[in-house]
Each structure stands twice: as structure tokens, then as C-alpha cells.
Design a protein around this motif. Structure first.
Motif, PDB file in Angstrom:
ATOM      1  N   SER A 229       0.928  -1.048   0.037  1.00  0.00           N
ATOM      2  CA  SER A 229       0.023  -0.048   0.050  1.00  0.00           C
ATOM      3  C   SER A 229       0.866   1.141   0.194  1.00  0.00           C
ATOM      4  CB  SER A 229      -0.879   0.337   1.372  1.00  0.00           C
ATOM      5  OG  SER A 229      -1.782  -0.927   1.273  1.00  0.00           O
TER       6      SER A 229
ATOM      7  N   GLU B  14      -7.415   0.424  -0.253  1.00  0.00           N
ATOM      8  CA  GLU B  14      -7.703  -0.661   0.771  1.00  0.00           C
ATOM      9  C   GLU B  14      -8.991  -0.527   1.374  1.00  0.00           C
ATOM     10  OE1 GLU B  14      -4.026  -0.360   3.151  1.00  0.00           O
ATOM     11  OE2 GLU B  14      -4.202   1.720   2.979  1.00  0.00           O
TER      12      GLU B  14
ATOM     13  N   ASP C 197      -5.966  -1.704  -4.523  1.00  0.00           N
ATOM     14  CA  ASP C 197      -5.559  -2.251  -3.420  1.00  0.00           C
ATOM     15  C   ASP C 197      -6.297  -2.935  -2.695  1.00  0.00           C
ATOM     16  OD1 ASP C 197      -3.868  -2.488  -1.236  1.00  0.00           O
ATOM     17  OD2 ASP C 197      -3.682  -0.440  -0.822  1.00  0.00           O
ATOM     18  N   GLU C 198      -6.183  -4.448  -2.695  1.00  0.00           N
ATOM     19  CA  GLU C 198      -6.881  -5.518  -2.165  1.00  0.00           C
ATOM     20  C   GLU C 198      -8.366  -5.210  -2.431  1.00  0.00           C
ATOM     21  OE1 GLU C 198      -5.982  -6.276   2.020  1.00  0.00           O
ATOM     22  OE2 GLU C 198      -3.811  -5.451   1.685  1.00  0.00           O
TER      23      GLU C 198
HETATM   24 MG   LIG Z   1      -2.217  -2.756   2.204  1.00  0.00          MG
END
Ligand SMILES: [Mg+2]
Ligand SMILES: Nc1ncnc2c1ncn2[C@@H]1O[C@H](COP(=O)(O)OP(=O)(O)OP(=O)(O)O)[C@@H](O)[C@H]1O
Lengths: 580, 384
Positions: free
Chosen positions: B49, B87, B163-164
Motif C-alpha cells: 500500500s 484498501e 489495493d486489495e
Molecule cells: Mg495494504
């Protein structure tokens, strides 16, 4: 250790802390930099600023703490309407209502601006919504301006509400008085409903100068409207309750002195001439060697200053003094009136006596004087000889046609009180002004509301700027502190003994430093509050010139600079870095 | 021109006093080519991240440089080509879904008509039509994630950073994300994907990088990384006789060889192997260490049973030594393993079928609507 040393040490200490902080901030701002930050571009700015502002407004109206404030503002005006009492007269009521509704809303809106401006952006940073904005093609300055605009839109909405409700409230108070008068004219004065309605209606058309008793233009106006003889009207009015009768006169005052917009003209003070004269005398004294040995040159100059200005403002017994005021050319119209607003100062209490020549009774602290207005050679020259209360603000009305065609107003004051008192007009401090009608109450209220926006804008700019580097409660507390200091700056100056009155003859470095510090803080914290409520209460216009000066200085220059600092800080800020 | 170019990118977080605290990204060299679907993997806290935030100008590199479309990450001009799904969904709680997407559309300077068109289609796609007029503050986590996906797509990005993306999403949402990635990939867009769902990464990514402790540990195409070139795998038609003979001596006679290839690892195995290796080499990490096992007090009667390692163990074909690599313990025996084996085997089956043509999803209305995406994105494509 002397006080001076202590003060210098403290100031030095403060300066060192300040420098360290500055270096720290600069270091943080400039060190870990990847390169230049893009984003001063203007293209599409409007759309993004609108979007950010719109969201900020939505936040203000939908989130709880902000909307709570909004509700408070919304509820306060009706509350003040219901509780307006004043001195019990219609004028007092209206003035009271306006003071509170505008004054209190102004204060609430100031708090709202601060809280909201401080909260919006810093919450977005701590809540990381900012990720979603900065990762879009949005230059950072547009985010700040958008926030500023959003808070200002909210302010404008609320101020519009406050302005409109204040106006409606004022009309309602006046309407209440009128309907009451209408009813009483019928019950006590045995008017027919039609006559009563016409009489009430005619109050709006009262022209000419307010006078006591049967000469009052109110009676003339009612008589005109109802067709009844003036004598009868006078008798009828006498049958009304005392309070209503007083209100009748008060209402006329209210109309002519409050619910109106009047411009102010001040006498020209020949300051340059006075200073030149002072210098001349000083030079002469030096030449002659008559300078008092126990005084410095500066003290002598001050003494001379005082004398000369005093000469200009003090009227000795059985002396007179003329002033010339330059205003705009007068509006045409026979019945238009202007007023001289003045405040006489007498050094001692003057006892009541009977006039030695006329035998008329002269009350305590009433000064017998002559006011003469206009050019004695022309037909439009007015004179009044009357005892006038000292030490309070008085208004004396005179017809507009006394003003000369080019706008010159000549005023002559004669001090003819047999008790031989000095009368002082502190002309420099607005103790003598001429007020003339330039517009309506509606216009004035509107201008006042605009003027109220200026301090709000300053505070909003402070808040937005603070929110770029401080989190919500901290930033808000800081700006509230600044606001409180700013609104009590006069007091601070007094407390720090840096006002003119406190300045000793020899100014030491310590005092100079203190004065400079306090003055610059005062300048930094000034928010452009031009006391509109006070003006509205006296029906003084909030003029375009004043307004423009205020807007220019505080809204454009100062708020602009504040926001600019905010932008510079914000552009440097690593938004995803978390400091616990 | 590369979409992403990182040269010795380093990020050191400092505390308030300016002391270095965390070396989150350490001399990272990374390129992403146009049209590539790139997977960035690594255990928790390995700096994924942080890297992404540097690529977006949300963090400034301590040293080294990053270029996005050849420009500084802080340059606002490039941002109109990027879609970013953070995220977690950080949304304005007081706006509803429509207003949220409209707001982001405005930030991309889309005109009103276009904003409305895309908002409606995206809301359709993420299946929040019913909830579209509720404030997003009232949404469940997965619903908010879906808004996060929609907002990343509102500008029809050339480069999508996820991000995820699948955390908190239901299987259909997960599937949809995969489809979005695939469709964008097919249209030549670039995607940077961070995910812990390795099977999915394996499915969609052209290249993957594995980070540990802020450093790059492995980088390459899926094929390169997962193929074991030092082993050979021969598949032939079942023939007991032949089999026995092959058993005796495989090299002597020619049975019909249908295929001959190198056996491939599952990405999951590779991941565990790389991370395990890094850990054994005692590389430093500021993030989570890879441990296995469950705290003993949670074990109850089965004290010491390594649930996690058994999970890992159960689902895969025998790969000698790997379990030891990853877990450092032998596969445990016991009644529980059976159940687990079945469970994970099932998952494995599903995973195995995935690389084939995208299957229609179980609920037709929620079907990843390729048409919608195409239409949505098509608008952008028509324009020069
Ligand atoms: Mg992360
Ligand atoms: N703002 C910050 N301040 C200080 N340290 C940070 C900050 N952001 C991240 N870190 C640290 O940097 C390291 C890398 O974090 P990062 O968020 O990049 O990990 P990640 O690979 O995304 O992990 P995950 O898989 O859990 O999302 C971690 O040790 C984390 O604690």
C-alpha cells in the motif's frame, strides 16, 4: 531584574521558540520531497470548486454537529422576536430585536464558520476521504478554495435567512403597533374603522421636522388623511393611553432615525493647518528662547497640539464656532429633512437656575445654545434657540434646503448659557455629524448583511488555513481563541498599555517593542468587523465606500493571503502520513 | 513508455521528532508496461500500500523516484487516466451512492450528461440500484467496497490501481472484480492489483512481484515463476502394463507420450516458499512476520495441532519439502485433517476450473455484466 529586562527576555524567548518552530515547519515541508508539486492549473477550476463546495454544503446541512448549529441560528431569530422588549416603546422594541437577532446570529455564524471550516478538511484528511480527491486530477488549491466557498455559501444561506427574518420581524413589530393603535383609536378615540385605518396609514406619510404638541406633523398628517380638524385630532390623541401616545412619537422617530439609511458627513478638520500652526509657534518659541526649560520639545509640541485642537473644539461662554461640512449635493424636495447629531461636553455639573433676562427655567445640565444652519444671507437659513441636554447624543433636525447647492453645510453653534460654561465638541471623535437620508431600511439591511459576511469570510479563511495542518478540535479552538482575542483587541491594547493615552514622553525600546508586537497582532487578527448592528440601530447607512474598503482589505487581500498560506502548506503535506 | 517506473524507490516513515521508524519500502525497482495486469503480492505490512500511495502522490518518497506515465506522481495531469480503489472505502458518509459517484465524476470534469450516464451504469453494475438513495454511511462494508470499485472506474481509467479490492466482497463481487480486470486487460488497459487471494491473482495477472520487508523478492510472469524447470512431468494414457514398465525403467520404451511439461506450482506455494525463504534468511521486515500455527490456548484438546499448516498442506499436490519450507513442521496427522482435506480439495477444484472461459455467475441478475462495462467503457473508446 527590572521589568524591562524581564519583558525583553520573555520576548527573546518567544522569538527563539518562533524561529525554531519555523525552521521545523520549513524542514518538514521541504526536505523529503520527490520533486516539484504540480497543480496550479486553472482549467476546469470552476467545476471542481463547485463540486467540493457543494459537498461541503451538504456536509453542513446533513451532519449532526453542523446542522445543530444551523438549527440554532434558525431558531434564534424568532426567539428574539418573541422576547424583544427594550424600553417598552416601539422604537426600543425594534432596536432591541435588531441588536439581538443580528448580533447573536453574527456571533453564532462566526462560531459556525470556524467550526465548520476547521472540521471539514481536517476530518477529510483524518478520515482519508482525501485519498479519493487527491488521486483525481484535482490541484490542491482548488480543494481549499472549494471548502472556503462551501462554508461561505452556507454562511450566505443562513445570513439571507437572518436578514429576511429580521426584516419580517421588524415589519411585524411595527404592524403590531399599528393594529394596536388602530384598535385604540376606535375604542378610546371613537374613530370609525375607516378613519382609524386612514390615520394609521398616514403615519407613514408624516413629513417635516418632529415637534412637540399641536405643532407635531403627526397631527397634521392624521388630519389630512381623515379630514378631521387638527384640534379634534389633538383631543382624540390625548384620550389614548399614555404608552400609545409616547409610541406615536417614538414610531415617528423610528421611521426617520432607524428604519432608514442615512449617510454621515463630518466636519472638515483643518488638521494640516493646525499642525503647521503648531510648528510655526514652536519655531518661534525656539527662536525667542522661550521654550519652557522643564519640558522636552516633544512635550511642548503636544501641549501646543492640545491647545490648538482644543481651540477648534471648545466654545467659551458667549462665544460661537462655525463648522463647514461638505456633503453630496442635496436631494430636491421641500419636506426632506436632515439631522445634526452631536454630543456636547461640559466640564462640570451646571446647576438649575432661572434665566436672568427671560426668567425661563434652565434645568440642570441643560445648556442654552443657538444652532444655526445654512447661509444667513440666503432664504434657507434656520436657527433654533433651545436648552439642550449635555453629555448625551442628540439629534437636531433641519430641512434639506438649508444645504447649499454644492453640498456645503454651514453650522454655527453659539454658547449663550448664562451660567458661563465651556462647551466642548470632540469633533475628532465623531461628536458632531450631519446625517441625511440616502436610502431605505431595506437597502441598509441588505448592505449590513453583506458587510457581516466579511468577518465571516476572514474567520473561514483562518479556519480553512488552520485545517491544513491542525486536526479538528485543535484547529477550531485555536481559531476561536484568535477570534476572541481579535474581538477584544481594544481591551488587550489597554491591558498592555500601548494605547495613545499610555504612551509616556520618552518611548523606550521596551515599550516600542511591546507596542509593535501588540499592534501587529492586532493587525493580523483583525477580521474586518465594521459594527453594522450599531449602524443599523441609528439608521446610519452601511455605505458602498465603507463596504468596498472592507471587502477589498479583508476579503480579497487578507482572506486571500490566509488561504494562500493554507494552500502552500497543504501542497507540501503528505496526506497519507499518519502522525499519532 | 512504461506506465510505472520505480527506481530505487524508498520510503522511510519518521516519527514526530524526525527519527526514522519504519523502512516501509526499500530500494524498489519496478516497471509496469502498458496493457499489463500486474500483481503486487506480499505479506501484511510488506509495503504494498505504501508503494501505491507513493505512486499516487499521497506519500512522498524518501529517496529514489517513481514515474507514472512518465510524470511525477504529484502531477495532477496524469490523474485523469488513473482509477484508484483504496484498501478501504473512504467515502462521505452523508452522500448517497448517486451523489458520491456524481461527485467523483465532477472531479474528473465530466459533463453532466456523461456523469449521469456513467453513474447509472456503474450503480447497475455494482448491484446497488435499490440502495442508491441511501447515505453510504449506512452501507455494509461490502456495499461500501462496491462503491469504491465504481468510483475507481468512473473515468474509464487507462491505469487501474486496486489495493486489495476483494476484501469484504461476497463471492459474486469478487468474481466481478476479476471480470472487470480481465475486460480492462483485454482492452489493453493496465492494472496494478494488490491482493492476498493468490488463486485469483494467478488467474488474472500477467506478471507478479512478491515483496517482503519493503524489498522486491521475486518478479516475473506467472509462467516463469511457477514453472519448475528442473523437473519434468510426463502424462500418458493409463496402461497398467506400461505403467509397471515405466515404473521399472521409464526411459527405455516409447509409450504414447501425450504431453511432456514441467510441473507448475500453485502461486500460493510459491508465495509461501519465497516468504519462508526470506524469513529464514532473516531479512528485516517492518510488517507482519509469517508465522504459522494458532496460539496454544485456542487449541483446546488438540493442543499443538497446526491448523494453518494443515490447511496449507491439505489442498495441494505432494510437493516434497514445501510444507516444511513453509511451516517448518511436518504435516500433522489426525482425524481433523480429513475433513479439512475434503474442504480444501473442493476449493481447489473450483480454483482449477477457473482459468477456463468465465462461467455465468450463479445469479443471473448479478452477472458480471460485460455488456455494461463495454458500453460504459465504450463511450470513452469511441472518442479519439
Ligand atoms: Mg495494504
Ligand atoms: N503512515 C504511516 N506511518 C508510519 N508507518 C506506516 C505508515 N503507513 C504504513 N506504515 C508502515 O509501513 C509498513 C508497510 O505498510 P503497508 O501499508 O505498505 O503494508 P501492506 O503491504 O499494504 O500491508 P497489507 O497487506 O496489510 O495491506 C508497515 O510496517 C506499516 O506499519
Amino acid at each position: 531584574m527590572t521589568i524591562e529586562n524581564f519583558a525583553l527576555i520573555m520576548i527573546g524567548f518567544g522569538a527563539i521558540i518562533g524561529v525554531i518552530t519555523l525552521i521545523y515547519v520549513l524542514k518538514r515541508a521541504f526536505s523529503r520531497q520527490a520533486g516539484e508539486l504540480g497543480g496550479w492549473e486553472m482549467a476546469g477550476a470552476r467545476q471542481i470548486i463547485t463540486a467540493v463546495a457543494k459537498t461541503a454544503v451538504a456536509e453542513g446541512l446533513r451532519t449532526r454537529i453542523a446542522s445543530g448549529f444551523v438549527m440554532l441560528v434558525v431558531a434564534s431569530v424568532p426567539f428574539f422576536y418573541l422576547t424583544a422588549e427594550g424600553d417598552g416603546t416601539i422604537k426600543g422594541k425594534v432596536q432591541m430585536f435588531m441588536t439581538y437577532s443580528l448580533g447573536f446570529s453574527g456571533f453564532l455564524l462566526a462560531l459556525l464558520s470556524i467550526l465548520f471550516a476547521c472540521r471539514s478538511l481536517s476530518n477529510e484528511i483524518s478520515g482519508r476521504q482525501i485519498f479519493g480527491i487527491v488521486s483525481k486530477p484535482v490541484p490542491r488549491w482548488q480543494i481549499l478554495i472549494g471548502k472556503f466557498a462551501g462554508v461561505m455559501i452556507l454562511n450566505m444561506l443562513l445570513l439571507t435567512y437572518v436578514g429576511v427574518t429580521t426584516y419580517i420581524g421588524t415589519l411585524a413589530l411595527v404592524g403590531g403597533f399599528k393594529s394596536n393603535l388602530h384598535d385604540e383609536l376606535i375604542t378610546y378615540g371613537s374613530f370609525t374603522p375607516a378613519q382609524a385605518a386612514a390615520a394609521v396609514e398616514s403615519l407613514e406619510n408624516v413629513r417635516g421636522m418632529g415637534k412637540e404638541g399641536m405643532e407635531s406633523p403627526i397631527i397634521a398628517a392624521i388630519s389630512n388623511a381623515t379630514g378631521l380638524p387638527q384640534q379634534k385630532i389633538g383631543e382624540t390623541l390625548l384620550r389614548l393611553p399614555e404608552a400609545t401616545r409616547a409610541d406615536l412619537r417614538r414610531f415617528d422617530e423610528l421611521r426617520r432615525q432607524v428604519l432608514i439609511a442615512r449617510a454621515t458627513i463630518k466636519p472638515e478638520i483643518p488638521e494640516k493647518q493646525i499642525r503647521a500652526e503648531v510648528e510655526k509657534r514652536l519655531a518661534k518659541m525656539q527662536e525667542d528662547g522661550t521654550l519652557p526649560s522643564h519640558m522636552t520639545e516633544r512635550q511642548v509640541r503636544e501641549e501646543l497640539d492640545k491647545q490648538m485642537f482644543g481651540y477648534f473644539a471648545t466654545i467659551a461662554p458667549f462665544d460661537s464656532q462655525g463648522w463647514i461640512l461638505k456633503g453630496p449635493p442635496p436631494p430636491k424636495g421641500e419636506e426632506l429633512i436632515m439631522s445634526v447629531r452631536y454630543k456636547m461636553h461640559v466640564p462640570q455639573v451646571i446647576p438649575a437656575i432661572n434665566h436672568p433676562q427671560t426668567g425661563a427655567k434652565l434645568e440642570e445640565d441643560m445648556v442654552l445654545c443657538i444652532w444655526a444652519i445654512g447661509n444667513p444671507q440666503s432664504a434657507h437659513y434656520y436657527e433654533s434657540v433651545e436648552p439642550v441636554p449635555a453629555r448625551t447624543v442628540q439629534e437636531m433636525e433641519f430641512p434639506v434646503d438649508a444645504v447649499e447647492a454644492d453640498g456645503t453645510i454651514r453650522i454655527e453653534f453659539g454658547n449663550i448659557d448664562p451660567r458661563r460654561v465651556d462647551v466642548v465638541f470632540d469633533v475628532v471623535k465623531d461628536a458632531l455629524q450631519v446625517l441625511y437620508v440616502v436610502g431605505s431600511f431595506e437597502l441598509n439591511l441588505f448592505m449590513a448583511c453583506i458587510a457581516m459576511l466579511v468577518p465571516l469570510a476572514s474567520l473561514t479563511a483562518f479556519g480553512v488555513c488552520a485545517s491544513t495542518f491542525l486536526s479538528f478540535p485543535v484547529g477550531a479552538l485555536l481559531v476561536i481563541c484568535l477570534y476572541l482575542i481579535s474581538s477584544s483587541m481594544d481591551f488587550v491594547k489597554e491591558a498592555m498599555a500601548v494605547t495613545e493615552d499610555y504612551m509616556p514622553d520618552t518611548v523606550t525600546t521596551d515599550i516600542l517593542v511591546r507596542k509593535t508586537v501588540v499592534d501587529s497582532i492586532g493587525w493580523l487578527l483583525s477580521i474586518g468587523d465594521i459594527q453594522v448592528t450599531e449602524r443599523l440601530l441609528d439608521g446610519r447607512v452601511v455605505g458602498w465606500t465603507d463596504l468596498w474598503a472592507d471587502v477589498w482589505r479583508y476579503l480579497l487581500l487578507k482572506s486571500g493571503a490566509t488561504l494562500m498560506i493554507g494552500v502552500l502548506v497543504f501542497r507540501r503535506r503528505e496526506l497519507a502520513a499518519i502522525i499519532v | 513508455m512504461k506506465v510505472i517506473e520505480c527506481i530505487a524507490l524508498t520510503k522511510v516513515f519518521q516519527d514526530f521528532w524526525g527519527r526514522d521508524r519504519v523502512r516501509a519500502v526499500d530500494k524498489l525497482d519496478l516497471d509496469i508496461n502498458p496493457g499489463e495486469v500486474f500483481g503486487l503480492l506480499g505479506p501484511n505490512g510488506s509495503g504494498k500500500s505504501t508503494t501505491i500511495k507513493m505512486l499516487l502522490g499521497l506519500l512522498y518518497p524518501t529517496s529514489g523516484s517513481a514515474r507514472v506515465f512518465g510524470k511525477q506522481p504529484t502531477d495532477t495531469a496524469i490523474k485523469s487516466r488513473i482509477g484508484f480503489m483504496p484498501e478501504e472505502s473512504y467515502l462521505y458518509r452523508f452522500l448517497n451512492a448517486r451523489e458520491t459517484l456524481d461527485y467523483y465524476g465532477r472531479l474528473f470534469k465530466l459533463d453532466r450528461h456523461e456523469r449521469r450516464r456513467r453513474t447509472e451504469q456503474l450503480i447497475d453494475m455494482i448491484g446497488l440500484k435499490r440502495a442508491a438513495n441511501r447515505p453510504v454511511g449506512t452501507y455494509s462494508k461490502g456495499m461500501a467496497r462496491r462503491i469504491g470499485l465504481a468510483q475507481a472506474l468512473v473515468n474509464d481509467p487507462d491505469f487501474l490501481i486496486l489495493d486489495e479490492p476483494t476484501t469484504g466482497l461476497d463471492p459474486i463481487g469478487t468474481r466481478q472484480i476479476k471480470d472487470v480486470i480481465r475486460i480492462l486487460g483485454d482492452r489493453g488497459k493496465t492494472v496494478l492489483l494488490c491482493s492476498h487471494l493468490l488463486a485469483d491473482v494467478e488467474d488474472v495477472c500477467d506478471r507478479v512481484a512478491i515483496m517482503y520487508g519493503g524489498k522486491l523478492q521475486k518478479l516475473g510472469t506467472c509462467e516463469e515463476l511457477l514453472t519448475q524447470n528442473d523437473e519434468t512431468q510426463i502424462t500418458f494414457r493409463k496402461n497398467e502394463k506400461l505403467l509397471s514398465r515405466v515404473r521399472e525403467a521409464i526411459g527405455q520404451n516409447g509409450g504414447e507420450i501425450i504431453s511432456e511439461s514441467h510441473p507448475t506450482l500453485r502461486l500460493e506455494e510459491l508465495f509461501l516458499r519465497v516468504v519462508g525463504q526470506a524469513q529464514r534468511d532473516q531479512l528485516e521486515t517492518s510488517g507482519a512476520e509469517s508465522t504459522v500455527g494458532v496460539s496454544a490456548f485456542l487449541g483446546g484438546d488438540h493442543r499443538g495441532v497446526d491448523l494453518v499448516s494443515s490447511l496449507v498442506e491439505a489442498g495441494k499436490k505432494p510437493a516434497p519439502g514445501l510444507a516444511a519450507d513453509a511451516a517448518g513442521t511436518a504435516a500433522p496427522a489426525g482425524p481433523k485433517t480429513d475433513v479439512l482435506e475434503k474442504l480444501t480439495a473442493k476449493a481447489d477444484d473450483v480454483a482449477k476450473t477457473k482459468p477456463e472461459e468465465p462461467k455465468p455467475s450463479p445469479i443471473p441478475s448479478r452477472q458480471p455484466n460485460k455488456a455494461v462495462l463495454d458500453r460504459l467503457m465504450g463511450g470513452g473508446e469511441d472518442k479519439p
